[in-house]
Design a protein around this motif. Sequence first.
Motif, mmCIF file in Angstrom:
data_model
loop_
_atom_site.group_PDB
_atom_site.id
_atom_site.type_symbol
_atom_site.label_atom_id
_atom_site.label_comp_id
_atom_site.label_asym_id
_atom_site.label_seq_id
_atom_site.Cartn_x
_atom_site.Cartn_y
_atom_site.Cartn_z
ATOM 1 N N LEU A 195 0.840 -1.238 0.060
ATOM 2 C CA LEU A 195 -0.203 0.079 -0.026
ATOM 3 C C LEU A 195 0.919 1.227 0.081
ATOM 4 O O LEU A 195 2.104 1.230 0.338
ATOM 5 C CB LEU A 195 -0.932 0.011 1.190
ATOM 6 N N LYS A 196 0.281 2.550 -0.591
ATOM 7 C CA LYS A 196 1.032 3.755 -0.466
ATOM 8 C C LYS A 196 -0.052 4.565 0.352
ATOM 9 O O LYS A 196 -1.091 4.563 0.347
ATOM 10 C CB LYS A 196 1.453 4.149 -2.000
ATOM 11 N N HIS A 197 0.762 5.848 0.358
ATOM 12 C CA HIS A 197 0.207 7.064 0.658
ATOM 13 C C HIS A 197 -0.494 6.751 2.209
ATOM 14 O O HIS A 197 -0.048 6.006 3.009
ATOM 15 C CB HIS A 197 -0.986 7.797 -0.184
ATOM 16 N N GLN A 198 -1.672 7.331 2.492
ATOM 17 C CA GLN A 198 -2.491 7.263 3.716
ATOM 18 C C GLN A 198 -2.984 5.877 3.808
ATOM 19 O O GLN A 198 -2.969 5.407 5.037
ATOM 20 C CB GLN A 198 -3.702 8.048 3.735
ATOM 21 N N ASP A 199 -2.988 4.961 3.118
ATOM 22 C CA ASP A 199 -3.513 3.532 3.235
ATOM 23 C C ASP A 199 -2.419 2.719 3.878
ATOM 24 O O ASP A 199 -2.532 1.747 4.703
ATOM 25 C CB ASP A 199 -3.909 2.750 1.840
ATOM 26 N N PHE A 200 -1.385 3.263 3.642
ATOM 27 C CA PHE A 200 -0.252 2.657 4.271
ATOM 28 C C PHE A 200 0.427 3.237 5.511
ATOM 29 O O PHE A 200 0.616 2.801 6.665
ATOM 30 C CB PHE A 200 1.230 2.716 3.373
ATOM 31 N N ALA A 201 0.383 4.842 5.877
ATOM 32 C CA ALA A 201 0.680 5.610 6.698
ATOM 33 C C ALA A 201 -0.210 5.226 8.046
ATOM 34 O O ALA A 201 0.416 5.479 9.000
ATOM 35 C CB ALA A 201 0.743 7.018 6.350
ATOM 36 N N LYS A 202 -1.358 5.349 7.805
ATOM 37 C CA LYS A 202 -2.487 5.167 8.865
ATOM 38 C C LYS A 202 -2.273 4.034 9.676
ATOM 39 O O LYS A 202 -2.074 4.234 11.011
ATOM 40 C CB LYS A 202 -3.928 5.367 8.325
ATOM 41 N N PRO A 203 -2.353 2.783 9.086
ATOM 42 C CA PRO A 203 -1.922 1.514 10.034
ATOM 43 C C PRO A 203 -0.696 1.620 10.806
ATOM 44 O O PRO A 203 -0.776 1.315 11.930
ATOM 45 C CB PRO A 203 -1.943 0.521 9.040
ATOM 46 N N ILE A 204 0.404 2.134 10.105
ATOM 47 C CA ILE A 204 2.000 2.220 10.974
ATOM 48 C C ILE A 204 1.636 3.137 12.021
ATOM 49 O O ILE A 204 2.001 3.153 13.140
ATOM 50 C CB ILE A 204 2.713 2.548 9.737
ATOM 51 N N GLN A 205 0.793 4.073 11.826
ATOM 52 C CA GLN A 205 0.633 5.330 12.614
ATOM 53 C C GLN A 205 -0.007 4.682 14.077
ATOM 54 O O GLN A 205 0.286 4.870 15.105
ATOM 55 C CB GLN A 205 -0.037 6.632 12.663
ATOM 56 N N GLU A 206 -0.936 3.740 13.620
ATOM 57 C CA GLU A 206 -1.678 2.953 14.898
ATOM 58 C C GLU A 206 -0.939 2.175 15.747
ATOM 59 O O GLU A 206 -0.810 1.991 16.714
ATOM 60 C CB GLU A 206 -2.990 2.228 14.254
ATOM 61 N N VAL A 207 0.038 1.339 14.930
ATOM 62 C CA VAL A 207 1.063 0.504 15.582
ATOM 63 C C VAL A 207 2.007 0.973 16.550
ATOM 64 O O VAL A 207 2.477 1.046 17.495
ATOM 65 C CB VAL A 207 1.805 -0.335 14.535
ATOM 66 N N LEU A 208 2.705 2.535 15.893
ATOM 67 C CA LEU A 208 3.582 3.177 16.895
ATOM 68 C C LEU A 208 2.874 3.737 17.899
ATOM 69 O O LEU A 208 3.380 3.984 19.021
ATOM 70 C CB LEU A 208 3.883 4.333 15.915
ATOM 71 N N GLN A 209 1.473 4.226 17.751
ATOM 72 C CA GLN A 209 0.805 4.737 19.100
ATOM 73 C C GLN A 209 0.550 3.769 20.026
ATOM 74 O O GLN A 209 0.774 3.941 21.342
ATOM 75 C CB GLN A 209 -0.629 5.129 18.591
ATOM 76 N N GLN A 210 0.212 2.581 19.428
ATOM 77 C CA GLN A 210 -0.038 1.251 20.644
ATOM 78 C C GLN A 210 1.391 1.114 21.277
ATOM 79 O O GLN A 210 1.239 0.393 22.336
ATOM 80 C CB GLN A 210 -0.494 0.381 19.648
ATOM 81 N N VAL A 211 2.532 1.037 20.855
ATOM 82 C CA VAL A 211 3.863 0.830 21.658
ATOM 83 C C VAL A 211 4.473 2.179 21.813
ATOM 84 O O VAL A 211 5.676 1.907 22.429
ATOM 85 C CB VAL A 211 4.520 -0.055 20.516
ATOM 86 N N ASN A 212 3.860 3.257 21.773
ATOM 87 C CA ASN A 212 4.266 4.408 22.466
ATOM 88 C C ASN A 212 5.845 4.936 21.728
ATOM 89 O O ASN A 212 6.576 5.170 22.517
ATOM 90 C CB ASN A 212 4.577 4.336 23.991
ATOM 91 N N TRP A 213 5.680 4.752 20.440
ATOM 92 C CA TRP A 213 6.727 4.871 19.758
ATOM 93 C C TRP A 213 6.591 6.507 18.905
ATOM 94 O O TRP A 213 7.500 6.848 18.181
ATOM 95 C CB TRP A 213 7.150 4.050 18.547
ATOM 96 N N LEU A 214 5.758 7.072 19.345
ATOM 97 C CA LEU A 214 5.428 8.320 18.799
ATOM 98 C C LEU A 214 5.873 9.517 19.824
ATOM 99 O O LEU A 214 5.723 9.168 21.034
ATOM 100 C CB LEU A 214 4.106 8.512 17.969
#
Length: 518
Positions: free
Chosen positions: A499-518
Motif C-alpha cells: 500500500l501507499k500514501h495514507q492507506d499505508f501511513a495510517k496503519p503504521i501510525q496506529e502501531v506506533l501509537q500502541q507501542v508508544n513510539w511516537l
Amino acid sequence: MKAKLLLIVTFFIVSSASVSAQTPVSTLTPSATSTPNQSKKETFSIRKLAEDLEAIDQSLTSIAFSLAKVMVAALSLLVLYRLVLLIVYRSSQLVIDNVSNASGADELEKVLPSLSQLARERLVREMKGVRQRVKEHIKSVGPETYRPPNKLPLPQVTPDQRLADLVASLNELTPDQIDPVVQLLKVIFPPFGTKVTSILQSQGQEHSKLGITFEITNIEGRLSSKLYTIWEPTDDKTPDTKNDSSQALKDRYRELLRPAARWLAIELCRREMVDAVPWTYFGNRRKKYQAQINNFFGVLNFASVPTHGKFFYQLAIEDLQQSIELYPDWYQPYENLADIYSTQGREFQAKEGVKLQRQAILQYEEALERCQDEAIKRRIRVGKAMAQLVTGNDTFIQEAKQEIQNVEKNWDATTELNTQFLYNLASWYAIALNQGFEDASAKKTARLYLAYALARNSDRDLWYWASKDPDLQGINEGFAELQFTLLKKLNEVPQLPKLKHQDFAKPIQEVLQQVNWL
C-alpha cells in the motif's frame, strides 16, 4: 533318463520270460510256442513305450528351458531397471569423515564419536539456514542463471557404493567379451559430491587456543581442494574457559562447532554454485558470473557476523575484494564492501574506527561512479552519509546532513518500497541522535522509518538484524513489542506492504501509537 527307463522295462520283460521258461508244466498240456507275429508285437510295444518316454522327456526339458529363459529375462530386466535407477537418480554425496584429534589432548579420544555426530547435526541445521538465504536473495544479489537444488544432501560417513557394487557383480556374471563394456559404466557414471575431513587443533601447552581444520575435496576431482582452520576467538574468553580439563576442552570444541559449521555450510554452498557455472560461459562473461558468486557470499558472510562471530568480517571483505577484481565496473561489491567497513568501524574507537569509515567513504564513492540507477544511488548516498557522520570531521558531518536533506527533498516516505533504503535512513537518524547531532525529533523520525522498513520487508530478514543492530540502540526500546504489534497488523491487513500514501501511513501510525513510539 530314457536309457534307464528302457533298460528297466527290458529287464522286466526278460525276467518275466525267464521265469515262465523255468516253471514246470504237465506233460498232458501241450507246450506253448511263440509265433513270429507275437514277437513282432512285443518288440513294437517296447519301441512305442520308449518313444513315448522320450517325447515326455523332451517336453519336460523344453518346459524347464522355457521357464529358465523367462526367469533369466525377468532377472535381467530387474537388474537393468535397478541399474537405470541408480544412474538416473544419482545425487550429489556429502561425505563427512569422523573427526580426528591432533590437539595433543588424549582425553578427547573418548568424545570424538560424540563430536563427529554433533558436527553433522550442526552442519545440517546451518545448511538449511544458508539454503534458505540463498533462495531468498539469489535473484537480487546472486548469479542470474543459478537455481538452488531443492534436495539437501545429508551428511554420511561413507560414500554411496551401490552402483559400483552392482557393476562389480555384473562383471562377475557377464561373459568375458562384454566385461570392458560393464567396466565403462564406472567411468561414465562415477560418484560425485564432496568429502570433508575435520581435525581438532590446539595452540599452546595449556590449550589456550583451539581450532578445527577442514579439508574439502571434490570426489570427482573437478574442483580444487581447500584447507581452512576456524580458530577459537580469544578476545571474549573468560577465565573459566582457559583451563585444560577434559570437560572444558570438550565444551569449548562444542562451542566452536557453531561458527565452524556455519563456515562449512557457506563453503559447501559456494562450491555447489561454482560447479554450476554454465560451460558456455567464457572470458569476461565467466568472470562476471564468478564475481556475482563472490559478491553473494560476501553479503552472506557479512550477515553471519552478528550470530556467528566477527571473523566473518574478514571472510566477507576477501570475497568482495575478489568480486571487484573480477568485475571492476560493477557497483554492487563496492557498496557492500563500504557497508562492511562502515559497520566494522562503528565497533572501534578513535583512530581505527575513523580509518575504517574513511575506507567506507571511498568505496561508496566508487559505487556511485559506477551506478546508473537513481534509486540505488539514493541508497548509496545514505550509506555514505552514515560513514561521514561518525568520522568526527566537521566537514564530513555537514556534508552528511546536507545529503540527507537532499534525499528527503520532494520525497514521500509512504511510497518508498526499497526496504534497505528506509532502514538506512532510520540508522542514520539513530546514529545522529547518539552522536548528538540531532534533536529529540530525530528519534521519532528514526522510529517511523524503521517501522516503514519492517512493514515493507516481506522476507523478514531485517527483523532479526534490527533487533541486534548496535546503530539502533538509542531508539529500539520496546522493539519486541513493536514486532508483535506490527505482525498483528500485517495479519489484519495482508496487503499492507504494497500500500501507499495514507492507506499505508495510517496503519503504521496506529502501531506506533500502541507501542508508544511516537
